[in-house]
Design a protein around this motif. Structure first.
Motif, PDB file in Angstrom:
ATOM      1  N   TYR A  23       0.816  -1.215   0.000  1.00 33.21           N
ATOM      2  CA  TYR A  23       0.000   0.000   0.000  1.00 33.21           C
ATOM      3  C   TYR A  23       0.851   1.267   0.000  1.00 33.21           C
ATOM      4  CZ  TYR A  23      -3.748  -3.268   0.973  1.00 33.21           C
ATOM      5  OH  TYR A  23      -4.641  -4.311   0.883  1.00 33.21           O
ATOM      6  N   ARG A  24       2.147   1.122   0.254  1.00 36.93           N
ATOM      7  CA  ARG A  24       3.051   2.277   0.274  1.00 36.93           C
ATOM      8  C   ARG A  24       3.997   2.330  -0.923  1.00 36.93           C
ATOM      9  NH1 ARG A  24       5.229   1.348   6.434  1.00 36.93           N
ATOM     10  NH2 ARG A  24       3.383   2.102   7.592  1.00 36.93           N
ATOM     11  N   HIS A  25       3.902   1.340  -1.816  1.00 39.63           N
ATOM     12  CA  HIS A  25       4.977   1.183  -2.805  1.00 39.63           C
ATOM     13  C   HIS A  25       5.027   2.293  -3.841  1.00 39.63           C
ATOM     14  CE1 HIS A  25       1.923  -0.309  -5.631  1.00 39.63           C
ATOM     15  NE2 HIS A  25       2.840  -0.225  -6.575  1.00 39.63           N
ATOM     16  N   ASP A  26       3.928   2.999  -4.057  1.00 39.94           N
ATOM     17  CA  ASP A  26       3.914   4.096  -5.032  1.00 39.94           C
ATOM     18  C   ASP A  26       3.648   5.440  -4.363  1.00 39.94           C
ATOM     19  OD1 ASP A  26       4.644   3.027  -7.446  1.00 39.94           O
ATOM     20  OD2 ASP A  26       2.611   2.561  -8.098  1.00 39.94           O
ATOM     21  N   ALA A  27       4.147   5.604  -3.147  1.00 39.03           N
ATOM     22  CA  ALA A  27       3.944   6.854  -2.406  1.00 39.03           C
ATOM     23  C   ALA A  27       4.451   8.059  -3.176  1.00 39.03           C
ATOM     24  CB  ALA A  27       4.638   6.766  -1.044  1.00 39.03           C
ATOM     25  N   HIS A  28       5.504   7.868  -3.952  1.00 43.19           N
ATOM     26  CA  HIS A  28       6.092   9.001  -4.682  1.00 43.19           C
ATOM     27  C   HIS A  28       5.114   9.613  -5.673  1.00 43.19           C
ATOM     28  CE1 HIS A  28       6.842   6.666  -8.459  1.00 43.19           C
ATOM     29  NE2 HIS A  28       6.857   5.654  -7.610  1.00 43.19           N
ATOM     30  N   LYS A  29       4.188   8.818  -6.212  1.00 42.36           N
ATOM     31  CA  LYS A  29       3.224   9.348  -7.176  1.00 42.36           C
ATOM     32  C   LYS A  29       2.205  10.264  -6.498  1.00 42.36           C
ATOM     33  CE  LYS A  29       3.808   5.318 -10.161  1.00 42.36           C
ATOM     34  NZ  LYS A  29       3.187   4.122 -10.771  1.00 42.36           N
ATOM     35  N   LEU A  30       1.862   9.947  -5.261  1.00 39.97           N
ATOM     36  CA  LEU A  30       0.952  10.806  -4.513  1.00 39.97           C
ATOM     37  C   LEU A  30       1.595  12.153  -4.189  1.00 39.97           C
ATOM     38  CD1 LEU A  30      -0.485   8.188  -2.007  1.00 39.97           C
ATOM     39  CD2 LEU A  30      -1.791   9.355  -3.780  1.00 39.97           C
ATOM     40  N   ASN A  31       2.925  12.178  -4.184  1.00 40.75           N
ATOM     41  CA  ASN A  31       3.641  13.396  -3.836  1.00 40.75           C
ATOM     42  C   ASN A  31       4.325  14.049  -5.029  1.00 40.75           C
ATOM     43  OD1 ASN A  31       3.407  13.595  -0.778  1.00 40.75           O
ATOM     44  ND2 ASN A  31       4.095  11.483  -1.018  1.00 40.75           N
ATOM     45  N   GLY A  32       3.956  13.582  -6.241  1.00 40.74           N
ATOM     46  CA  GLY A  32       4.445  14.225  -7.452  1.00 40.74           C
ATOM     47  C   GLY A  32       5.913  14.035  -7.742  1.00 40.74           C
ATOM     48  N   LYS A  33       6.496  12.949  -7.272  1.00 41.97           N
ATOM     49  CA  LYS A  33       7.917  12.692  -7.478  1.00 41.97           C
ATOM     50  C   LYS A  33       8.110  11.481  -8.400  1.00 41.97           C
ATOM     51  CE  LYS A  33       9.256  15.684  -4.256  1.00 41.97           C
ATOM     52  NZ  LYS A  33      10.053  16.893  -4.545  1.00 41.97           N
ATOM     53  N   THR A  34       9.244  11.479  -9.103  1.00 44.21           N
ATOM     54  CA  THR A  34       9.618  10.276  -9.827  1.00 44.21           C
ATOM     55  C   THR A  34      10.159   9.269  -8.815  1.00 44.21           C
ATOM     56  OG1 THR A  34      11.908  10.979 -10.205  1.00 44.21           O
ATOM     57  CG2 THR A  34      10.252  11.640 -11.844  1.00 44.21           C
ATOM     58  N   HIS A  35      10.169   7.999  -9.216  1.00 48.91           N
ATOM     59  CA  HIS A  35      10.638   6.972  -8.292  1.00 48.91           C
ATOM     60  C   HIS A  35      12.091   7.215  -7.897  1.00 48.91           C
ATOM     61  CE1 HIS A  35      11.724   3.041  -6.631  1.00 48.91           C
ATOM     62  NE2 HIS A  35      10.435   2.850  -6.443  1.00 48.91           N
ATOM     63  N   ASP A  36      12.929   7.614  -8.863  1.00 44.82           N
ATOM     64  CA  ASP A  36      14.349   7.826  -8.577  1.00 44.82           C
ATOM     65  C   ASP A  36      14.585   9.029  -7.672  1.00 44.82           C
ATOM     66  OD1 ASP A  36      14.976   5.638 -10.117  1.00 44.82           O
ATOM     67  OD2 ASP A  36      15.391   6.811 -11.930  1.00 44.82           O
ATOM     68  N   ALA A  37      13.719  10.041  -7.774  1.00 43.75           N
ATOM     69  CA  ALA A  37      13.903  11.266  -6.993  1.00 43.75           C
ATOM     70  C   ALA A  37      13.190  11.239  -5.658  1.00 43.75           C
ATOM     71  CB  ALA A  37      13.416  12.473  -7.810  1.00 43.75           C
ATOM     72  N   ALA A  38      12.379  10.230  -5.430  1.00 44.03           N
ATOM     73  CA  ALA A  38      11.563  10.196  -4.215  1.00 44.03           C
ATOM     74  C   ALA A  38      12.378   9.729  -3.012  1.00 44.03           C
ATOM     75  CB  ALA A  38      10.371   9.268  -4.420  1.00 44.03           C
ATOM     76  N   PRO A  39      12.109  10.297  -1.841  1.00 46.72           N
ATOM     77  CA  PRO A  39      12.779   9.811  -0.628  1.00 46.72           C
ATOM     78  C   PRO A  39      12.283   8.427  -0.253  1.00 46.72           C
ATOM     79  CG  PRO A  39      11.096  11.424  -0.070  1.00 46.72           C
ATOM     80  CD  PRO A  39      11.191  11.424  -1.566  1.00 46.72           C
ATOM     81  N   ASP A  40      13.078   7.723   0.527  1.00 49.22           N
ATOM     82  CA  ASP A  40      12.730   6.368   0.945  1.00 49.22           C
ATOM     83  C   ASP A  40      11.832   6.351   2.167  1.00 49.22           C
ATOM     84  OD1 ASP A  40      14.231   5.258  -1.094  1.00 49.22           O
ATOM     85  OD2 ASP A  40      16.057   5.176   0.121  1.00 49.22           O
ATOM     86  N   THR A  41      11.601   7.526   2.765  1.00 49.91           N
ATOM     87  CA  THR A  41      10.746   7.592   3.945  1.00 49.91           C
ATOM     88  C   THR A  41       9.709   8.690   3.789  1.00 49.91           C
ATOM     89  OG1 THR A  41      12.249   9.110   5.094  1.00 49.91           O
ATOM     90  CG2 THR A  41      12.566   6.737   5.472  1.00 49.91           C
ATOM     91  N   PHE A  42       8.611   8.538   4.507  1.00 49.41           N
ATOM     92  CA  PHE A  42       7.543   9.534   4.564  1.00 49.41           C
ATOM     93  C   PHE A  42       7.070   9.584   6.003  1.00 49.41           C
ATOM     94  CE2 PHE A  42       2.986  10.568   4.449  1.00 49.41           C
ATOM     95  CZ  PHE A  42       3.011  11.765   3.739  1.00 49.41           C
ATOM     96  N   HIS A  43       7.242  10.731   6.628  1.00 49.46           N
ATOM     97  CA  HIS A  43       6.910  10.871   8.050  1.00 49.46           C
ATOM     98  C   HIS A  43       7.597   9.791   8.891  1.00 49.46           C
ATOM     99  CE1 HIS A  43       3.150  13.638   7.785  1.00 49.46           C
ATOM    100  NE2 HIS A  43       4.006  13.895   6.809  1.00 49.46           N
ATOM    101  N   GLY A  44       8.827   9.469   8.501  1.00 51.58           N
ATOM    102  CA  GLY A  44       9.618   8.527   9.279  1.00 51.58           C
ATOM    103  C   GLY A  44       9.383   7.064   8.998  1.00 51.58           C
ATOM    104  N   ILE A  45       8.507   6.727   8.039  1.00 59.02           N
ATOM    105  CA  ILE A  45       8.262   5.325   7.716  1.00 59.02           C
ATOM    106  C   ILE A  45       8.794   5.015   6.315  1.00 59.02           C
ATOM    107  CG2 ILE A  45       6.217   5.153   9.179  1.00 59.02           C
ATOM    108  CD1 ILE A  45       4.561   5.373   6.586  1.00 59.02           C
ATOM    109  N   SER A  46       9.114   3.763   6.083  1.00 58.92           N
ATOM    110  CA  SER A  46       9.657   3.354   4.790  1.00 58.92           C
ATOM    111  C   SER A  46       8.556   3.302   3.738  1.00 58.92           C
ATOM    112  CB  SER A  46      10.312   1.968   4.902  1.00 58.92           C
ATOM    113  OG  SER A  46      11.417   2.008   5.771  1.00 58.92           O
ATOM    114  N   VAL A  47       8.820   3.904   2.579  1.00 60.52           N
ATOM    115  CA  VAL A  47       7.883   3.880   1.460  1.00 60.52           C
ATOM    116  C   VAL A  47       8.657   3.597   0.173  1.00 60.52           C
ATOM    117  CG1 VAL A  47       6.200   5.461   2.511  1.00 60.52           C
ATOM    118  CG2 VAL A  47       8.107   6.395   1.162  1.00 60.52           C
ATOM    119  N   ASN A  48       7.917   3.455  -0.927  1.00 57.41           N
ATOM    120  CA  ASN A  48       8.510   3.232  -2.251  1.00 57.41           C
ATOM    121  C   ASN A  48       9.389   1.985  -2.292  1.00 57.41           C
ATOM    122  OD1 ASN A  48       7.312   5.685  -3.115  1.00 57.41           O
ATOM    123  ND2 ASN A  48       9.055   6.836  -2.308  1.00 57.41           N
TER     124      ASN A  48
END
Length: 260
Positions: A23-48
């Protein structure tokens, strides 16, 4: 085994964290980022994170063609989904406020209970505002994510893609991780067991096969003999081949009908 039971033969990854990652694997799309440019965490949890068992790639194959993608709408280069009903950006037509959008995205991504996350995605209108690929703007990130989770759940239970069925359930029957659409009139799930409900096989391999599966259901949930709305909906669902696009179209039209 009951419909909401957890299979005891999950393959190789017994942790619930694997389903949470789906459910977190495409978090970067919700935040308008490419997969390569997206951070590995969101609010301290692992995403993407990478989803195991090939579930992400197979779900993508259900909605998008293979090979190098090409932009299909020259004027649209964002993850904001275009509506098949209006041709406009669903994200902008809903006019989501920044605080509400931020809160909704946080709710979708930061949960730790996989069943709760499944229901959050299933009921989210904010997730409906995003596509799964900027190259295919009518696809739906919401339904891609639910398809990923459904495939992953079944693969972990030891089922092959060729074992899986599209099953029509009663509206109130929400099956953890396997229900991929929940409407006021019926629900749809991906499973290997029909439990006596109408069904159609997905096929021998993942490809854009929605229209084929919909046509082959052993019984249909729409009143195509008496209801003009259902006649139009059914006719269009028999023309759409992308799974996430079709499921999102079904949601959009049913929502329009409910609000009419």
């Amino acid at each position: 085994m009951g419909k909401n039971a957890t299979p005891s033969n999950f393959q190789g990854d017994g942790s619930q964290d694997v389903m949470v990652a789906a459910y977190r694997h495409d978090a970067h799309k919700l935040n308008g980022k490419t997969h390569d440019a997206a951070p590995d965490t969101f609010h301290g949890i692992s995403v993407n994170q990478t989803v195991p068992h090939g579930a992400d790639g197979n779900a993508a194959a259900l909605s998008r063609p293979t090979g190098k993608p090409e932009q299909t709408v020259d004027t649209h280069e964002t993850h904001h989904r275009l509506s098949l009903l209006t041709g406009e950006s669903y994200y902008h037509s809903k006019k989501f406020s920044r605080p509400r959008l931020s809160e909704a995205i946080t709710d979708l991504l930061t949960g730790s209970d996989p069943e709760t996350m499944h229901r959050a995605w299933l009921m989210s209108d904010v997730a409906s505002g995003f596509n799964e690929s900027i190259y295919y703007p009518y696809t739906s990130l919401k339904y891609h994510t639910l398809l990923v989770a459904a495939l992953l759940y079944n693969y972990r239970a030891g089922h092959e893609f060729a074992d899986l069925l599209l099953v029509v359930d009663d509206a109130e029957e929400i099956v953890s991780h396997r229900t991929v659409y929940a409407g006021d009139r019926f629900a749809l799930r991906i499973d290997e067991n029909t439990n006596g409900q109408p069904w159609a096989r997905l096929g021998s391999r993942p490809w854009r096969s929605w229209a084929s599966a919909w046509k082959r259901l052993t019984a249909h949930p729409l009143d195509v003999n008496h209801d003009k709305h259902d006649m139009m909906l059914d006719a269009n669902l028999r023309r759409i081949w992308s799974w996430s696009t079709a499921l999102q179209y079904l949601e959009d039209l049913e929502t329009r009908r409910a609000n009419a």
